[in-house]
Design a protein around this motif. Structure first.
Motif, PDB file in Angstrom:
ATOM      1  N   PRO A 305      -1.238  -3.673   2.387  1.00 36.33           N
ATOM      2  CA  PRO A 305       0.013  -4.349   2.024  1.00 36.33           C
ATOM      3  C   PRO A 305       0.995  -3.473   1.247  1.00 36.33           C
ATOM      4  N   ARG A 357       3.168  -2.497   6.963  1.00 28.39           N
ATOM      5  CA  ARG A 357       3.367  -3.392   8.103  1.00 28.39           C
ATOM      6  C   ARG A 357       4.130  -2.794   9.277  1.00 28.39           C
ATOM      7  N   VAL A 372      -7.012  -5.728   8.719  1.00 25.76           N
ATOM      8  CA  VAL A 372      -5.952  -6.136   7.798  1.00 25.76           C
ATOM      9  C   VAL A 372      -6.594  -6.268   6.426  1.00 25.76           C
ATOM     10  N   TYR A 380       2.669  -8.847   2.999  1.00 25.04           N
ATOM     11  CA  TYR A 380       2.612  -8.770   4.462  1.00 25.04           C
ATOM     12  C   TYR A 380       3.748  -9.548   5.108  1.00 25.04           C
ATOM     13  N   ARG A 392       0.142  -9.897   9.011  1.00 24.70           N
ATOM     14  CA  ARG A 392      -1.250 -10.255   9.274  1.00 24.70           C
ATOM     15  C   ARG A 392      -1.341 -11.100  10.531  1.00 24.70           C
TER      16      ARG A 392
END
Ligand code: ADP
Ligand code: ZN
Ligand code: ZN
Length: 787
Positions: A305, A357, A372, A380, A392
């Motif tokens: 993240p 991301r 993830v 995210y 995600r």
């Protein structure tokens, strides 16, 4: 990619998605101006994936394209003009004015130029009229010269101009010049050119000079003598050295069992949640899964993240997988990103792509697994600009398009994810102990109201916090402080009349930054001086209130004067290398204290940290949003997870709060995720929130507050006709104006069983129906799906 004419003068880049066998009849098609590439720059199923994001998150596919493709692969169009090649220049010059002649001469000399450059060169600002006249009279024409922004890196190479037959002559000709001999010697050993049968080989200039240990002038001498030639070549910046050890960490028995369970669950589930407490060794388990995928020739996408996390992980993974680890995120320069993109297009090697991301959008060819990590993390979700997607959830869709598996990992899974994992939609594997059976650190809730009353506070910290930290530091251990506000002080205020400076463009108070002596708006970036006199009462009584990371750092320097302190927040990590150097310094024990915003709380692995302090937990747990408890619990548990990772002796977590009776603290203190989940899922059901419903926000923005209110009422009214009491609002969000635009928000709550396609359809229908409202043209409207 192709460049196509758009309107009269503009050119834009587009991507050919499909070919039509016959030309459309309802509009005129123009020819393609230029085809940019000899082969496609996107590959299946990338466009399908973009389409899914555009549809599900209700935005334009162009927005997805913008987010997906590095800017350098997009072409800009600027208006260039040049002399009309059809005129006889000598004849024409007679009929032109003085300034027009100057323009013609400039163009004759330069070929073609953007209008702005002509004005600059002739030092005049009034040329547009002359240029329009000349366009009309046909003396000049517009030439759309396209500028591609990608600049490949070029390197110089040295080519020997001799071979195995005559290399001795070459040495003969430099006899006596020791440095030149040295250079030739190095060239021979690097190129092998003196060996019979070896074809001409070039050697990179810098490598050669380094090996020969001579100055560039020596090389020039050889060029002059005609012994070598130099030429420039494009190189891809994407490169890694080193093979990696290939040694996987040996798993503990519990970890090994979790790994086997994961393999078993993947047999019939495409998505599995690995719920492992902090420091249980999830990363170690991931490396085993990665190894298996690479051995099968597959690619792995490993999402984190925060960019800060890639630093430590890159090192951990490169130790094992060497140059098969590729890092990709937005702090890379655009050119570097294009290099990675192109490399992935050209080769289908088994790589692990580690990234934030945006790496979802890379041209994967053989994706076998998506990991993830910290899947619960709010980062995210992209909130602005569009596409407002959750990386995600999009990762799960991407994986399924590739026929790949998805592994979600977290110590504190999102409520939504845990719900799916316990209801059979996802697989679930649990690791409930830390590696080596270290206990989780004890958490102390510290009551700030009581401490304040008893006058047991120094700045933002209680005496007991300071004592605990002192003890840690005296034992040569490290401490982390977490404060989720950057800057010096979040509020300025007049002591006399309570005037508070606010941003002119946004409905927010300004944060005082001491380093720049400015008040800063964290929403639009506007800065203002801190006034000496209050503009309202004219008294010199403006003070700053509260603590941001900068001020906590200052307090810590006073409290622990002999200690070295590192601050990590947006302001200290603006450049690509910053994270790495701060994290490395702290890891290496070059500082005793780390103070920072949420970037210090996530996933980092520091062995020597014993005390973690949450300076103020209140704003973590009281956020006007249905996810506030979830976020608060996750953040506190993650923060706690940074303490006692090496060994837990004497580790502790101090949570300072004005609301010690908040219902989530008992769960936090007991590290009781399951208990928290049971509590929270009941709340969600009671108030009909996700995962029992889905939420879509419709945002409406306008410069005029009154017009916006009327318009959003009408908008919600129309939606209500179609969706009934699923529509709530419009309301003003907490920050009701940003960048001069007022904001209203309509909430749509839909049963989780309803057809989303149908709902989207009704939303689009309302949008079209409202087009007749005069306010529509000047408003901004967009959706936030699964906020
Ligand atoms: P998580 O990702 O679950 O928070 P990590 O994978 O970072 O946990 O592991 C926590 C710490 O324990 C790390 O320092 C890691 O090196 C160590 N560790 C975990 N599993 C093993 C193992 N099997 N062998 C050696 N060290 C391990
Ligand atoms: Zn005042
Ligand atoms: Zn602002």
């Amino acid at each position: 990619r192709v460049v196509v004419p758009f309107g009269k003068k503009k050119y834009v880049t587009g991507i050919v998605c499909s070919l039509a066998p016959v030309a459309p009849v309802d509009y005129e098609v123009k020819p393609i101006a230029i085809a940019l590439d000899s082969k496609p720059i996107v590959r299946f199923p990338q466009i399908k994936f973009w389409e899914w994001i555009a549809e599900y998150y209700m935005c334009a596919i162009g927005d997805v394209y913008k987010a997906a493709v590095p800017a350098a692969l997009k072409v800009e169009s600027e208006t260039y003009v040049e002399i009309n090649p059809d005129i006889e220049l000598a004849d024409e010059l007679m009929s032109l004015t003085e300034i027009e002649v100057m323009i013609m001469q400039l163009l004759q000399h330069e070929g073609s130029l953007p209008v702005a450059d002509i004005e600059k060169k002739l030092q005049s600002h009034q040329l547009t009229r002359s240029i329009s006249c000349m366009l009309e009279s046909g003396h000049i024409i517009i030439s759309e010269k396209l500028v591609e922004r990608y600049r490949p890196e070029r390197k110089s190479y040295v080519v020997p101009l001799f071979n195995s037959d005559n290399y001795r002559d070459a040495f003969e000709s430099v006899k006596g010049a020791r440095k030149q001999e040295q250079l030739l010697q190095a060239l021979l050993s690097l190129s092998d050119i003196h060996r019979p049968g070896v074809a001409t080989r070039e050697v990179e200039r810098d490598t050669l000079l380094k090996r020969a240990d001579v100055a560039p002038a020596i090389l020039s001498a050889l060029v002059k003598k005609g012994l070598v030639a130099i030429h420039k070549k494009e190189v891809n910046r994407f490169k890694f050295d080193g093979e990696g050890s290939g040694d996987l960490p040996e798993l503990s028995e519990v970890q090994q069992q979790a790994l086997s369970e994961l393999y078993a669950q993947f047999r019939d589930k495409s998505t599995v949640l690995l719920h492992g407490v902090t420091a249980s060794g999830k990363t170690e388990i991931y490396s085993h899964l990665i190894e298996q995928q690479l051995n099968q020739g597959n690619q792995v996408l490993y999402l984190v993240p925060e960019i800060a996390l890639t630093t430590q992980l890159t090192q951990r993974l490169q130790k094992i997988f060497g140059n098969r680890v590729v890092v990709y995120h937005s702090k890379f320069s655009d050119n570097e990103r294009v290099d990675i993109w192109k490399k992935m297009l050209d080769e289908s090697k088994p790589w692990v792509i580690l990234g934030a991301r945006s790496s979802l959008f890379l041209p994967f060819s053989r994706l076998g697994l998506v990991i993830v990590d910290e899947e619960h993390d709010a980062s995210y979700k992209q909130t602005d600009p569009a596409p407002r997607y959750n990386a995600r959830d999009a990762a799960i869709v991407l994986a399924s398009m590739h026929g790949a598996k998805t592994l979600l990992g977290s110590a504190t899974p999102a409520i939504d994810t845990y719900f799916k994992a316990t209801s059979g939609k996802y697989g679930l594997v649990t690791l409930s102990r830390r590696f080596n059976n270290q206990p989780l650190p004890p958490i102390k809730i510290i009551d700030l109201t009581a401490a304040r009353k008893k006058k047991e506070m120094t700045g933002p910290l209680t005496i007991s916090t300071i004592q605990a930290v002192n003890q840690t530091l005296d034992n040569n251990k490290q401490a982390i402080f977490f404060r989720n506000r950057r800057g010096f002080a979040p509020i300025a205020r007049c002591k006399q009349c309570a005037w508070i400076p606010k941003c002119h463009n946004c409905d927010v108070t300004l944060t005082y930054h001491q380093s720049s002596h400015k008040l800063v708006c964290h929403y639009c970036g506007a800065t203002y001086p801190l006034p000496n006199l209050c503009p309202q009462c004219r008294q010199p009584s403006v003070e700053v209130i509260g603590y941001g990371t900068e001020r906590v750092e200052e307090e810590l320097l006073n409290l622990f004067p002999s200690r070295k302190i590192i601050r990590m927040d947006l302001d200290t990590t603006r450049n690509k290398g910053n994270y790495q150097s701060l994290i490395e310094q702290f890891s290496a024990g070059k500082a005793d204290i780390l103070i920072g915003t949420q970037m210090v709380t996530k996933g980092l692995d520091f062995k020597n940290v014993k005390t973690v302090t949450v300076v103020n937990a209140d704003e973590l747990i009281t956020f006007p949003d249905f996810k506030s408890s979830e976020r608060g619990f996750n953040m506190l548990e993650q923060v706690a997870g940074r303490a006692g990772r090496g060994d837990s002796d004497g580790a502790s977590v101090l949570v300072q709060t004005y609301q010690p009776d908040h219902p989530i603290y008992p769960f936090v203190v007991n590290h009781d995720y399951k208990g928290f989940y049971d509590y929270e899922i009941q709340e969600r059901q009671r108030f009909n929130y996700p995962p029992f419903t889905r939420i879509i926000y419709v945002y409406l923005k306008h410069r005029d507050r009154g017009a916006l209110q009327t318009f959003s009422q009408a908008y919600a009214g129309h939606l209500r006709q179609l969706l009934g009491n699923r529509v709530q609002g419009p309301d003003e969000p907490k920050v009701s104006r940003i960048k001069s635009l007022y904001i209203q928000r309509i909430m749509i709550k839909i049963e989780s069983t309803a057809s989303m396609a149908k709902v989207r359809n009704l939303l689009h229908q309302t949008y079209s129906a409202m087009a007749s409202d005069p306010t529509m043209r000047t408003s901004t409207i967009y959706y936030d799906v699964d906020p």
